[in-house]
Design an enzyme around this catalytic site. Structure first.
Site, PDB file in Angstrom:
ATOM      1  N   HIS A  84      23.170  53.588  40.660  1.00  0.00           N
ATOM      2  CA  HIS A  84      22.695  54.964  40.888  1.00  0.00           C
ATOM      3  C   HIS A  84      23.888  55.914  40.863  1.00  0.00           C
ATOM      4  O   HIS A  84      24.700  55.940  41.787  1.00  0.00           O
ATOM      5  CB  HIS A  84      21.961  55.076  42.232  1.00  0.00           C
ATOM      6  N   HIS A  86      25.485  59.919  39.054  1.00  0.00           N
ATOM      7  CA  HIS A  86      25.238  61.194  38.354  1.00  0.00           C
ATOM      8  C   HIS A  86      26.480  61.522  37.538  1.00  0.00           C
ATOM      9  O   HIS A  86      27.371  62.246  38.003  1.00  0.00           O
ATOM     10  CB  HIS A  86      24.921  62.306  39.348  1.00  0.00           C
ATOM     11  N   GLN A 179      15.766  67.179  37.880  1.00  0.00           N
ATOM     12  CA  GLN A 179      16.405  67.407  39.180  1.00  0.00           C
ATOM     13  C   GLN A 179      15.737  68.517  40.000  1.00  0.00           C
ATOM     14  O   GLN A 179      15.682  68.452  41.221  1.00  0.00           O
ATOM     15  CB  GLN A 179      17.870  67.762  38.945  1.00  0.00           C
ATOM     16  N   HIS A 237      14.280  59.334  42.233  1.00  0.00           N
ATOM     17  CA  HIS A 237      14.799  59.783  43.519  1.00  0.00           C
ATOM     18  C   HIS A 237      13.556  59.921  44.399  1.00  0.00           C
ATOM     19  O   HIS A 237      12.692  60.767  44.131  1.00  0.00           O
ATOM     20  CB  HIS A 237      15.481  61.134  43.382  1.00  0.00           C
ATOM     21  N   GLU A 240      14.154  61.322  49.438  1.00  0.00           N
ATOM     22  CA  GLU A 240      15.518  61.567  49.927  1.00  0.00           C
ATOM     23  C   GLU A 240      15.463  62.729  50.900  1.00  0.00           C
ATOM     24  O   GLU A 240      15.868  63.851  50.612  1.00  0.00           O
ATOM     25  CB  GLU A 240      16.485  61.871  48.768  1.00  0.00           C
ATOM     26  N   ASP A 336      26.266  56.999  43.677  1.00  0.00           N
ATOM     27  CA  ASP A 336      25.565  58.288  43.617  1.00  0.00           C
ATOM     28  C   ASP A 336      26.472  59.405  43.105  1.00  0.00           C
ATOM     29  O   ASP A 336      26.167  60.027  42.096  1.00  0.00           O
ATOM     30  CB  ASP A 336      24.968  58.658  44.974  1.00  0.00           C
ATOM     31  N   TRP A 342      27.988  67.534  45.511  1.00  0.00           N
ATOM     32  CA  TRP A 342      27.411  66.942  46.710  1.00  0.00           C
ATOM     33  C   TRP A 342      28.402  66.127  47.521  1.00  0.00           C
ATOM     34  O   TRP A 342      28.166  65.835  48.673  1.00  0.00           O
ATOM     35  CB  TRP A 342      26.217  66.050  46.321  1.00  0.00           C
TER      36      TRP A 342
END
Ligand code: FE2
Length: 455
Positions: A84, A86, A179, A237, A240, A336, A342
């Site tokens: 997982h 990005h 997203q 996702h 979350e 992630d 983030w």
């Protein structure tokens, strides 16, 4: 060997010696790794490699390799797998500004400020730089979500190019990720279909971010049907959030079962399960197990982004890893984010991910720690459906030699990747971590290794 009393080696990794053979025989292995400890607990094993594949594994095999590498009891594992990630956002830290609050919502806002400024070239450059880092960290495969809510599909175009470029040394799977919400973001549904048509191979989603619970439920059903129609995998996702009533995983499990998608579907994050009512969870976990949906937790990100609305006590947010695994659900950990809107930290180290999981999930029992190692190696390899992964004969010789005696020590030390091999070829190497000492009456160096206790 390698204890703190050992002298500092003159050159090269301690106890590891290259030996080239002048003998040429028809079935002669190209390379033999001698004396490897394996993640399943086998010790002092030889690994024979021929034509990029593992030929045999066993103790003291009577053969001569063209090259031999004596690893002297170091842990040799198939590569780490990050299930997982990005990659369209990685290494963009500070663009166009820093996340001042450190929260998920400011991160999303920040990403939306950056998105119109992205260029294919810049995303490719950053992703390629990250892939260099990942390979050096012993990662052999990455599943990356790619945002499809930008009508230009900049991230998609960039990561398809990156997938092509890194294919010889790194497996990259791409998930079409709406997203900003499949229904909430205008055009997202059409863009997702365009991304799949361009060659993105997995269906993504974000049901808890849709405007209503009902929209979220509908999005799960539609995305699963889309995957069933096209014969694709699903990785959403899912939940979350700290909201215990965010139960889209229930719909994901039911749709998976209804459409016969078991084994091809993953629910990523599942953080609401941390906060759910225990009675409800006692029904939910068997449903997930029955459906064949896999669970992907992201310990570094879950512990930093969840619980933000709490005063004290603050929830941890990690999904119920031990309970899901005990019910037979495949559970894996992803990184992630690395240096993006983030998360400001990270270096592609899946042992750091496992290390965080051990702590946040209180997974400190000996078997639980070993399972955390599997959650960044064999378990995500199974979820991604990687061909030729493992230590069996005929598996591709993708291997990582770690500066540790066993899997638990690898997590403890976030061990140095001494050698990384792809199809039997060394693609990265690093010097061992050794500090010189200048203390009266003490050894001249310390290596941080420690002999493993009897299991
Ligand atoms: Fe994510």
């Amino acid at each position: 060997m390698g204890r703190s009393s050992d002298p500092l080696p003159e050159a090269g990794p301690i106890g590891i010696v290259w030996a080239a053979s002048s003998l040429e025989q028809p079935m002669q292995p190209d390379l033999i790794l001698r004396g490897a400890n394996l993640p399943d607990g086998r010790r002092e094993q030889d690994i024979l490699i021929k034509d990029g594949l593992i030929q045999a594994v066993g103790p003291q095999i009577d053969a001569r390799g063209r090259d031999e590498l004596d690893v002297s009891g170091r842990l040799v594992t198939p590569p780490f797998v990050d299930c997982h990630f990005h990659m369209d956002a990685t290494l963009s830290l500070g663009l166009p500004r820093l996340n001042r609050s450190g929260t998920l919502l400011e991160g999303i806002q920040l990403w939306n400020e950056l998105k119109p400024l992205l260029t294919v070239e810049a995303v490719v450059d950053r992703a390629m730089a990250y892939c260099d880092m990942a390979v050096a960290q012993g990662i052999g495969a990455i599943r990356s979500h790619v945002d499809v809510c930008d009508p230009r599909l900049t991230g998609v175009e960039a990561l398809l190019e990156v997938r092509r470029r890194v294919a010889p040394y790194l497996t990259l799977q791409l998930v079409a990720f709406p997203q900003d919400g499949l229904y909430r973001s205008p055009g997202a549904r059409e863009n997702l279909l365009r991304a799949l048509d361009l060659g993105v191979e997995i269906v993504g989603g974000i049901p808890h971010f849709e405007r209503t619970m009902e929209d979220g439920r509908r999005s799960v059903a539609e995305l699963c049907e889309l995957a069933a129609d096209r014969g694709l995998m699903v990785d959403l996702h899912c939940d979350e959030t700290d909201d215990p009533l965010s139960r889209h995983i229930e719909t994901l499990a039911c749709e998976t079962q209804r459409l016969g998608l078991g084994g091809r579907v993953a629910g990523s994050h599942l953080t609401s399960m941390h906060s759910m009512d225990n009675y409800y969870v006692s029904k939910l976990i068997p449903l997930i197990a029955e459906s064949g949906v896999a669970a992907i937790a992201n310990p570094l990100i879950n512990i930093t982004l969840q619980g933000r609305h709490d005063a004290y006590p603050k929830r941890r947010g990690l999904t119920r890893v031990a309970e899901l695994a005990a019910a037979g659900v495949r559970v894996a950990f992803g990184h992630d984010c690395v240096m993006d809107p983030w998360y400001s930290l990270g270096s592609g180290d899946m042992l750091e991910v496992a290390h965080m999981a051990v702590h946040v999930g209180q997974l400190t029992g000996i078997d639980a720690m070993r399972r955390c190692f599997e959650a960044v190696t064999s378990e995500p390899a199974s979820i991604l459906g990687l061909d030729g992964y493992g230590l069996e004969p005929s598996c591709r010789a993708d291997l990582v030699v770690l500066e540790a005696w066993d899997a638990v020590e690898a997590i403890r030390l976030k061990a140095t990747r001494l050698f990384v091999l792809r199809a039997g070829q060394i693609v990265a190497r690093a010097a061992p971590r050794i500090a010189s000492l200048d203390l009266p009456g003490r050894p001249p160096a310390v290596s941080f290794l420690h002999a493993a206790p009897a299991s």
